[in-house]
Design an enzyme around this catalytic site. Structure first.
Site, PDB file in Angstrom:
ATOM      1  N   GLU A   1      -0.705   0.144  -1.302  1.00 31.54           N
ATOM      2  CA  GLU A   1      -0.704   0.108  -2.776  1.00 31.54           C
ATOM      3  C   GLU A   1      -1.752   1.058  -3.364  1.00 31.54           C
ATOM      4  O   GLU A   1      -2.885   0.663  -3.609  1.00 31.54           O
ATOM      5  CB  GLU A   1      -0.967  -1.314  -3.292  1.00 31.54           C
ATOM      6  CG  GLU A   1      -0.924  -1.385  -4.817  1.00 31.54           C
ATOM      7  CD  GLU A   1      -1.256  -2.761  -5.399  1.00 31.54           C
ATOM      8  OE1 GLU A   1      -1.016  -2.952  -6.603  1.00 31.54           O
ATOM      9  OE2 GLU A   1      -1.763  -3.627  -4.663  1.00 31.54           O
TER      10      GLU A   1
ATOM     11  N   LYS B   1       3.704  -0.061  -2.658  1.00 27.88           N
ATOM     12  CA  LYS B   1       3.625  -0.736  -3.959  1.00 27.88           C
ATOM     13  C   LYS B   1       2.989   0.253  -4.928  1.00 27.88           C
ATOM     14  O   LYS B   1       1.835   0.641  -4.759  1.00 27.88           O
ATOM     15  CB  LYS B   1       2.808  -2.030  -3.871  1.00 27.88           C
ATOM     16  CG  LYS B   1       2.713  -2.761  -5.220  1.00 27.88           C
ATOM     17  CD  LYS B   1       2.225  -4.200  -5.088  1.00 27.88           C
ATOM     18  CE  LYS B   1       2.069  -4.838  -6.470  1.00 27.88           C
ATOM     19  NZ  LYS B   1       1.782  -6.277  -6.427  1.00 27.88           N
TER      20      LYS B   1
END
EC number: 4.1.2.13
Length: 296
Positions: A175, A212
């Site tokens: 992420e 992400k």
């Protein structure tokens, strides 16, 4: 790795619920839920209250495996129980794939980014995650400015740690968040995409990851990354957008699904009756599912 869970993450219709607020963000999450700081006197009580909130979410009939593919947990949640089972087992038995947040928060800003702080106990944490039947992990870095060196550093650090996680048989969610208010957001995302592609191309065929990402300014920017053979799925964060705005932007991105935290829980309150709570959660789940599955 559980092949059935992998198949669900790769091809299932739905989204991932992010239930992983950690120590630092817990007071804020509780306050939004309607529990003020004067209602608990120490960290243990605070974590118990937040676990009660998460238990209420995951045991609700609105938290349906038909709409929710996976859930990201905080380390404390992994070691606690829901209805007599460890949280990950409760979720897996319900048909929801469990992930664990493994990062220790962000370092100070340097080169326009915040790298992850060192994860000193990563090996033992991953061993515990395996004992608790966790499928994958999540770790977050933060990109604030257009700085090629900084973005490169973020991606390199993420892939370096991801390879350690893969070696333990887990699927890491990488992420590298781009701040939604960053001045050159669209440019940052192009640089990030190129660096992510390099990282993905460095993996062996059996090294699988998820990404992400912040919803890109340019719709479908990440489409070809989503089709990369080493990518199980790309999920997006709500990143400070309202649920309505995040859903609207998500609908324009064909291959992406949601992994929302605040946008999922924003209408939930401690004082709601069971009916009110289940309806508020159900409405949120329905709208996020719709944005993840039914595209413009």
């Amino acid at each position: 790795m559980n092949k059935e869970q992998l198949e669900k993450m790769k091809n299932g219709k739905g989204f991932i619920a992010a239930l992983d607020q950690s120590g630092g963000s817990t007071p804020k999450a509780l306050k939004e839920y309607g529990i003020n700081e004067d209602q608990y006197s120490n960290e243990d009580e605070m974590f118990q209250l937040v676990h009660d909130m998460r238990t209420r979410v995951v045991t609700s009939p609105s938290f349906s495996p038909d709409k929710i593919l996976g859930a990201i947990l905080f380390e404390q949640t992994m070691d606690r129980e829901v209805e007599g089972k460890y949280t990950a087992d409760y979720l897996a038995d319900k048909g929801v794939v469990p992930f664990l947040k493994v990062d220790k928060g962000l370092a100070e800003e340097q080169n326009g980014v915040q790298l992850m702080k060192p994860i000193d106990n990563l090996d033992s944490l991953l061993d515990r995650a395996n004992e608790r039947h966790i499928f994958g992990t999540k770790m977050r870095s933060n990109i604030l400015e257009l700085n090629e060196q900084g973005i490169k550093d973020v991606v390199e650090q993420q892939f370096e740690v991801a390879k350690q996680i893969i070696a333990k048989g887990l699927v890491p969610i990488i992420e590298p968040e781009v701040n939604i208010n960053a001045k050159d957001k669209a440019e940052i995302e192009k640089v990030l995409k190129a660096e992510l592609k390099k990282g993905l191309d460095s993996l062996n065929a059996d090294q699988l990851v998820m990404l992400k990402l912040t919803i890109p300014t340019e719709a479908n920017l990440y489409k070809d990354l989503a089709e990369h053979p080493n990518v199980v799925r790309i999920v997006v964060l709500s990143g400070g957008y309202s649920r309505e705005k995040a859903n609207e932007l998500l609908k324009d991105n064909a291959e992406l699904i949601a992994s929302f935290s605040r946008a999922l829980a924003s209408d939930l309150r401690a004082g709601q009756s069971k009916e009110e709570f289940d309806k508020a959660l159900g409405d949120a789940v329905e709208s996020i599912y719709d944005a993840s599955v039914n595209k413009n």
